[in-house]
Design an enzyme around this catalytic site. Structure first.
Site, PDB file in Angstrom:
ATOM      1  N   ASP A 178      -4.172  20.395 -13.550  1.00  0.00           N
ATOM      2  CA  ASP A 178      -4.470  19.096 -14.170  1.00  0.00           C
ATOM      3  C   ASP A 178      -3.964  19.168 -15.617  1.00  0.00           C
ATOM      4  OD1 ASP A 178      -5.640  16.921 -15.521  1.00  0.00           O
ATOM      5  OD2 ASP A 178      -7.426  16.942 -14.255  1.00  0.00           O
ATOM      6  N   LYS A 182      -5.515   8.112 -19.320  1.00  0.00           N
ATOM      7  CA  LYS A 182      -5.772   8.665 -20.646  1.00  0.00           C
ATOM      8  C   LYS A 182      -4.517   8.553 -21.536  1.00  0.00           C
ATOM      9  CE  LYS A 182      -9.653   9.650 -18.661  1.00  0.00           C
ATOM     10  NZ  LYS A 182      -9.923  10.940 -18.038  1.00  0.00           N
ATOM     11  N   ARG A 191       0.834  -1.209   0.000  1.00  0.00           N
ATOM     12  CA  ARG A 191       0.000   0.000   0.000  1.00  0.00           C
ATOM     13  C   ARG A 191       0.867   1.256   0.000  1.00  0.00           C
ATOM     14  NH1 ARG A 191      -1.747   1.898   4.545  1.00  0.00           N
ATOM     15  NH2 ARG A 191      -2.342  -0.096   5.477  1.00  0.00           N
ATOM     16  N   TYR A 209     -12.753  18.950 -15.076  1.00  0.00           N
ATOM     17  CA  TYR A 209     -13.281  17.610 -15.340  1.00  0.00           C
ATOM     18  C   TYR A 209     -14.505  17.351 -14.441  1.00  0.00           C
ATOM     19  CZ  TYR A 209     -13.287  12.502 -15.461  1.00  0.00           C
ATOM     20  OH  TYR A 209     -13.644  11.190 -15.582  1.00  0.00           O
TER      21      TYR A 209
HETATM   22  C1  LIG Z   1     -10.312  11.319 -16.861  1.00  0.00           C
HETATM   23  C2  LIG Z   1      -9.849  12.562 -16.249  1.00  0.00           C
HETATM   24  C3  LIG Z   1      -9.684  12.656 -14.855  1.00  0.00           C
HETATM   25  C4  LIG Z   1     -10.008  11.507 -13.932  1.00  0.00           C
HETATM   26  O1  LIG Z   1      -9.154  10.413 -14.153  1.00  0.00           O
HETATM   27  P1  LIG Z   1      -9.574   8.894 -13.789  1.00  0.00           P
HETATM   28  O2  LIG Z   1      -8.315   8.148 -14.058  1.00  0.00           O
HETATM   29  O3  LIG Z   1     -10.698   8.518 -14.677  1.00  0.00           O
HETATM   30  O4  LIG Z   1      -9.965   8.885 -12.362  1.00  0.00           O
HETATM   31  C5  LIG Z   1      -9.238  13.854 -14.343  1.00  0.00           C
HETATM   32  N1  LIG Z   1      -8.972  14.909 -15.123  1.00  0.00           N
HETATM   33  C6  LIG Z   1      -9.137  14.864 -16.468  1.00  0.00           C
HETATM   34  C7  LIG Z   1      -8.832  16.067 -17.279  1.00  0.00           C
HETATM   35  C8  LIG Z   1      -9.575  13.693 -17.073  1.00  0.00           C
HETATM   36  O5  LIG Z   1      -9.746  13.647 -18.391  1.00  0.00           O
END
Ligand SMILES: *Cc1c(COP(=O)(O)O)cnc(C)c1O
Length: 400
Positions: free
Chosen positions: A186, A211, A61, A114
């Protein structure tokens, strides 16, 4: 080879960086270490590892060698001093926010974060008596005014999901630092190859590795990087206790995916530009959102802070959701799914993907037309993708 060498390009780093220390038995690939715990015959050695005096692992963990190799690769690509990973992108966001915020604090952010992030701001943080102000994403004057009123944290995302809006990270980070606020960005849509928020003044850069970093839509993960080692250490500690740990198998898949990040991104950016121009010339298309277009509201900022404009675009078709119902199922070269950044082109209406949690009124307030289609460009031949869109658009019946 000196992987940290500044002379080595990011393309080369995405292939080589971060792996060397984790190779064993002469293997050329990082192993997936599934072991939950790590044993020590020497009690003193165990103790020293446990208190962080000596390098090593104790329990899955907390840390894991495969996970660490993944963290190293992203850290080096972002040019950061420190990084820590998470089970998902949302875990990276929520754990980072909850590490630094406390009751009475104030967050300044943008409306277009998001969907999941937006929920944390609108639902969870207010419950903890944390005030969140969501500014119009492209209204830099308003954002500056709200920062000047005082805040603990400025939280940005650029480009945004799904209308690919751009905020000036450098300019706003400067304003935030004047009032002593931290700046989180982000960077999921841009990836470390197209934009480096830390160089633009951010204190923490966040990625959903699910992504573009992984790129194959087969592993979930998140990561944060910073030049402030203490900040990352605090976030790591929160995550370690909170338990949002990245799985070693997912870390391996993400690490492997990242070796081709530069090839994928270059192809996706090139195709996205061509497809955006193609869409602009179509009668059935009402509006195209892509930061690479001169018509994009913040094209000049995108040009300044990004190396290329990314693989994500969105567009609204005439006739709204009825037209979307007609043409979307006819696309042959696209997964209709709630994901993006994969090697396969992925499409979806914003109302069923990024902003599914919102009401139609909330989406309207965010400037998201009900007929908006998010188009994540894959690595297919671009002409094939354009032909595919052409044939699907023929199914849109005349709504004049
Ligand atoms: C998909 C996404 C997230 C969240 O990510 P997960 O891996 O699905 O939890 C956060 N910010 C952006 C810009 C995203 O496209």
């Amino acid at each position: 080879m000196q992987h940290n060498n500044k002379d080595v390009s990011k393309e080369t780093k995405s292939v080589w960086a971060g792996e060397k220390d984790y190779l064993v038995h002469g293997a050329t690939q990082v192993p997936v270490v599934h072991s939950v715990s790590y044993g020590y015959d020497d009690i003193d050695e165990w103790f020293e590892v446990a208190i962080g005096k000596r390098k090593g692992h104790i329990y899955g963990r907390n840390t894991n060698p495969t996970v660490e190799a993944f963290e190293e690769k992203v850290r080096i690509l972002e040019g950061a001093k420190s990084a820590t990973s998470f089970s998902t992108g949302m875990a990276a966001i929520s754990n980072s926010l909850l590490t630094v915020l406390k009751p009475g604090d104030r967050v300044v952010t943008i409306k277009d974060t998001y969907g999941g992030t937006n929920k944390i701001f609108s639902e969870f943080l207010p419950r903890l008596n944390i005030d969140v102000y969501c500014c119009d994403t492209t209204n830099h004057e308003q954002i500056k005014q709200e920062i000047a009123k005082g805040c603990t944290l400025l939280y940005l995302e650029s480009p945004t999901n799904p209308t690919v809006k751009i905020t000036d990270i450098e300019q706003l980070a400067k304003e935030a630092h004047k009032v002593g606020a931290l700046v989180f960005v982000d960077n999921t849509f841009a990836t470390p190859l197209l934009q480096n928020p830390l160089e633009l003044g951010a204190d923490l850069v966040i990625h959903s590795a699910t992504k573009f970093l992984g790129g194959h839509a087969d592993a979930l993960g998140g990561i944060v990087c910073s030049n402030d080692r203490d900040l990352v250490e605090k976030i790591y500690h929160y995550r370690e206790i909170n338990g949002a740990t990245l799985d070693p198998m997912a870390a391996y898949l993400l690490l492997r995916g990242m070796k081709t990040l530069h090839l994928r991104i270059n192809q996706q950016c090139e195709s996205a530009m061509k497809i955006a121009r193609f869409l602009q010339a179509q009668d059935v298309v009402e509006e195209v959102f892509y930061p690479g277009l001169e018509t994009h509201v913040n094209h000049h900022i995108a040009k300044k802070q990004m190396k290329q404009f990314g693989g994500m675009l969105s567009f609204a078709v005439k006739g709204g959701i009825d037209s979307v119902r007609e043409f979307l199922p006819k696309l042959k070269l696209a997964n209709r799914a709630a994901n993006l950044g994969a090697v396969e082109t992925t499409v979806g209406p914003a109302r069923t993907t990024s902003h599914v949690e919102c009401t139609p009124e909330e989406r309207a307030a965010l400037g998201i037309p009900e007929g908006l289609v998010r188009y994540s460009v894959g690595i297919e031949n671009c002409d094939d993708l354009i032909d595919d869109l052409k044939q699907a658009f023929r199914y849109i019946t005349d709504k004049e």
